[in-house]
Design a protein around this motif. Structure first.
Motif, mmCIF file in Angstrom:
data_model
loop_
_atom_site.group_PDB
_atom_site.id
_atom_site.type_symbol
_atom_site.label_atom_id
_atom_site.label_comp_id
_atom_site.label_asym_id
_atom_site.label_seq_id
_atom_site.Cartn_x
_atom_site.Cartn_y
_atom_site.Cartn_z
ATOM 1 N N SER A 131 -3.354 8.451 7.280
ATOM 2 C CA SER A 131 -2.427 8.348 8.453
ATOM 3 C C SER A 131 -1.023 8.262 8.618
ATOM 4 O O SER A 131 -0.278 8.696 9.230
ATOM 5 C CB SER A 131 -3.238 7.130 9.594
ATOM 6 N N LEU A 132 -0.481 7.361 7.604
ATOM 7 C CA LEU A 132 0.827 7.136 7.354
ATOM 8 C C LEU A 132 1.500 8.495 6.689
ATOM 9 O O LEU A 132 2.610 8.711 7.435
ATOM 10 C CB LEU A 132 0.983 6.060 6.564
ATOM 11 N N ASP A 133 0.922 9.145 5.980
ATOM 12 C CA ASP A 133 1.373 10.436 5.223
ATOM 13 C C ASP A 133 1.499 11.333 6.347
ATOM 14 O O ASP A 133 2.680 12.280 6.634
ATOM 15 C CB ASP A 133 0.606 10.933 4.225
ATOM 16 N N LEU A 134 0.427 11.447 7.067
ATOM 17 C CA LEU A 134 0.705 12.444 8.346
ATOM 18 C C LEU A 134 1.720 12.102 9.335
ATOM 19 O O LEU A 134 2.472 13.122 9.667
ATOM 20 C CB LEU A 134 -0.770 12.809 9.032
ATOM 21 N N VAL A 174 11.176 4.335 9.762
ATOM 22 C CA VAL A 174 9.644 3.988 9.747
ATOM 23 C C VAL A 174 9.488 2.613 8.680
ATOM 24 O O VAL A 174 10.058 2.651 7.626
ATOM 25 C CB VAL A 174 8.746 5.149 8.992
ATOM 26 N N VAL A 175 9.064 1.482 9.306
ATOM 27 C CA VAL A 175 8.952 0.618 8.366
ATOM 28 C C VAL A 175 7.297 0.145 8.551
ATOM 29 O O VAL A 175 6.470 0.287 9.461
ATOM 30 C CB VAL A 175 9.594 -0.899 9.324
ATOM 31 N N VAL A 176 6.823 -0.500 7.373
ATOM 32 C CA VAL A 176 5.677 -0.813 7.163
ATOM 33 C C VAL A 176 5.169 -2.336 6.892
ATOM 34 O O VAL A 176 5.957 -2.797 6.327
ATOM 35 C CB VAL A 176 4.882 0.124 5.911
ATOM 36 N N ALA A 177 4.476 -2.813 7.879
ATOM 37 C CA ALA A 177 4.019 -4.224 7.753
ATOM 38 C C ALA A 177 3.299 -4.430 6.545
ATOM 39 O O ALA A 177 2.406 -3.603 6.332
ATOM 40 C CB ALA A 177 3.203 -4.642 9.130
ATOM 41 N N CYS A 178 3.586 -5.200 5.588
ATOM 42 C CA CYS A 178 2.952 -5.301 4.162
ATOM 43 C C CYS A 178 2.404 -6.988 4.317
ATOM 44 O O CYS A 178 3.227 -7.784 4.506
ATOM 45 C CB CYS A 178 3.830 -5.162 3.266
ATOM 46 N N THR A 179 1.044 -6.951 3.969
ATOM 47 C CA THR A 179 0.511 -8.254 3.744
ATOM 48 C C THR A 179 -0.254 -8.562 2.198
ATOM 49 O O THR A 179 -0.645 -9.566 2.335
ATOM 50 C CB THR A 179 -0.620 -8.566 4.699
ATOM 51 N N SER A 180 0.072 -7.506 1.445
ATOM 52 C CA SER A 180 -0.828 -7.361 0.207
ATOM 53 C C SER A 180 -0.121 -6.557 -0.715
ATOM 54 O O SER A 180 0.668 -5.851 -0.416
ATOM 55 C CB SER A 180 -2.362 -6.954 0.529
ATOM 56 N N PRO A 181 -0.355 -6.996 -2.083
ATOM 57 C CA PRO A 181 0.356 -5.917 -3.132
ATOM 58 C C PRO A 181 0.269 -4.566 -2.834
ATOM 59 O O PRO A 181 0.682 -3.611 -3.255
ATOM 60 C CB PRO A 181 -0.241 -6.742 -4.303
ATOM 61 N N ALA A 182 -1.448 -4.064 -2.234
ATOM 62 C CA ALA A 182 -1.540 -2.780 -2.259
ATOM 63 C C ALA A 182 -0.671 -2.273 -1.012
ATOM 64 O O ALA A 182 -0.177 -1.196 -1.286
ATOM 65 C CB ALA A 182 -2.999 -2.777 -1.859
ATOM 66 N N ARG A 190 6.516 5.233 -1.006
ATOM 67 C CA ARG A 190 7.314 6.055 -0.023
ATOM 68 C C ARG A 190 8.637 6.054 0.489
ATOM 69 O O ARG A 190 9.376 6.435 1.287
ATOM 70 C CB ARG A 190 6.187 6.549 1.229
ATOM 71 N N GLY A 191 9.063 4.940 -0.512
ATOM 72 C CA GLY A 191 10.484 4.513 -0.094
ATOM 73 C C GLY A 191 10.688 3.988 1.402
ATOM 74 O O GLY A 191 11.977 3.866 1.802
ATOM 75 N N LEU A 192 9.775 3.398 1.785
ATOM 76 C CA LEU A 192 9.939 2.750 3.371
ATOM 77 C C LEU A 192 9.871 1.194 3.259
ATOM 78 O O LEU A 192 9.521 0.555 2.397
ATOM 79 C CB LEU A 192 8.609 2.976 4.036
#
Length: 342
Positions: A131-134, A174-182, A190-192
């Motif tokens: 979904s993110l890549d699309l 575009v910013v990504v919420a991150c909660t884990s190493p993955a 993706r450089g986000l």
């Protein structure tokens, strides 16, 4: 350093949903008046923890009511949205706002939302990268088609194209919420920039930023690009002339909201979920974040930035649950805390 507010439109005990949303809108308007850099809007479904079900819709309203401040989503939940539909909305807001819109996205949780919107648990557990890549392709290319596991369609034109903006920005951030190493690695590849939650402190955030930078370099990202990506730290801010008064305000109000808000979450598959103790969690937040006098709050933000390398903040300012108190808190954040930092 750039400081903004984090708006959940939280419904406190005894309040109506309209009251919560009115406070959210008003606090965002005051944020611009007070000189804050940004407003970040949360999105939740079916729970009083947050009464805004569409962060992009509320962002559109606030972009229309403001002239300077950046408005972002924190976050739009990708598993329950079609990436193309969300991309079209983001492109539209980017174009009509003169480049003032930021799109924060995340996986959300294993909630009943997945059932209601027909996404299913697979979209949450494995579908986020696709979904993110699309979504990213939609925001960067003139035409897009898909041949993935979840999305398959012939190539169509991107209308409106973010690159057609009259501003200098080619497309919405575009910013990504991150909660884990993955999820950190996913954003780094993706450089986000990352949005890091208010439930963790400086040490863990510093570790996540270090992992992001290391993985981004391993993926071939340039040193300058890695050094200039501006991550966002979510937190809580409550200002008073004495720290004890600021803490008391939050400890009196937030546990009731947390108790009813967190308890309302229902998992899609019946899995067990642990709920934080509302009082202990409030006290934890008071210890982690700028809660106290203006000087203490400014020093706390500066220390967090120095320890973590994070230069942007999204601070929950509605912890009192009261409209007038929230407005005063936002004004003091802009004039007394941000003013001191600058």
């Amino acid at each position: 350093m750039r400081v903004g507010s984090f708006v959940l439109a939280a419904q406190f005990p005894g309040q109506g949903q309209g009251e919560a949303l009115h406070r959210a809108v008003r606090s965002a308007e005051v944020a611009e008046e007070a000189g804050l850099d940004s407003v970040w809007l949360a999105e939740h479904h079916f729970v009083p923890y947050g009464t805004c079900p569409s962060a992009v819709t509320l962002a559109a309203l606030l972009l229309g009511r403001t002239r300077r401040i950046r408005v972002g989503t924190a976050v739009s939940v990708l598993p329950t949205a079609h990436p193309v539909a969300l991309g079209e909305q983001a492109a539209l807001l980017h174009l009509v706002s003169g480049g003032r819109f930021s799109l924060g996205v995340g996986r959300g949780g294993p909630w009943v939302d997945l059932e209601v919107f027909g996404a299913g648990i697979e979209a949450y557990e494995r579908g986020f990268p696709e979904s993110l890549d699309l979504l990213l392709r939609w925001l960067r290319e003139p035409g897009v088609g898909a041949e993935g596991e979840r999305y398959r369609f012939r190539e169509v034109a991107v209308v409106p194209r973010p690159a057609e903006s009259l501003s200098d920005a080619e497309g919405p951030e575009v910013v990504v919420a991150c909660t884990s190493p993955a999820s950190v690695r996913l954003a780094a590849e993706r450089g986000l920039p990352m949005l890091l939650g208010m439930h963790i402190g400086d040490e863990e955030k510093a570790e996540m930023v270090a992992l992001w930078r290391r993985h981004a370099r391993e993926c071939g990202r340039g040193r300058e690009e890695v050094a200039t990506v501006a991550h966002v730290s979510a937190g809580v801010c409550q200002i008073a002339d004495r720290r004890t008064d600021a803490v008391e305000t939050l400890v009196k109000a937030m546990p009731g909201w947390l108790r009813q808000g967190l308890a309302a979450h229902v998992t899609v598959d019946g899995r067990e979920r642990a709920m934080r103790d509302p009082v202990a969690y409030t006290e934890l937040l008071c210890g982690l974040h700028p809660v106290g006098t203006p000087r203490l709050c400014a020093d706390r933000l500066a220390a967090t930035s120095e320890r973590t390398g994070i230069t942007r903040f999204a601070l929950l300012v509605e912890g009192s649950g009261d409209l007038a108190a929230t407005e005063e808190n936002v004004r003091r954040l802009g004039t007394e805390v941000v003013g001191a930092l600058r």
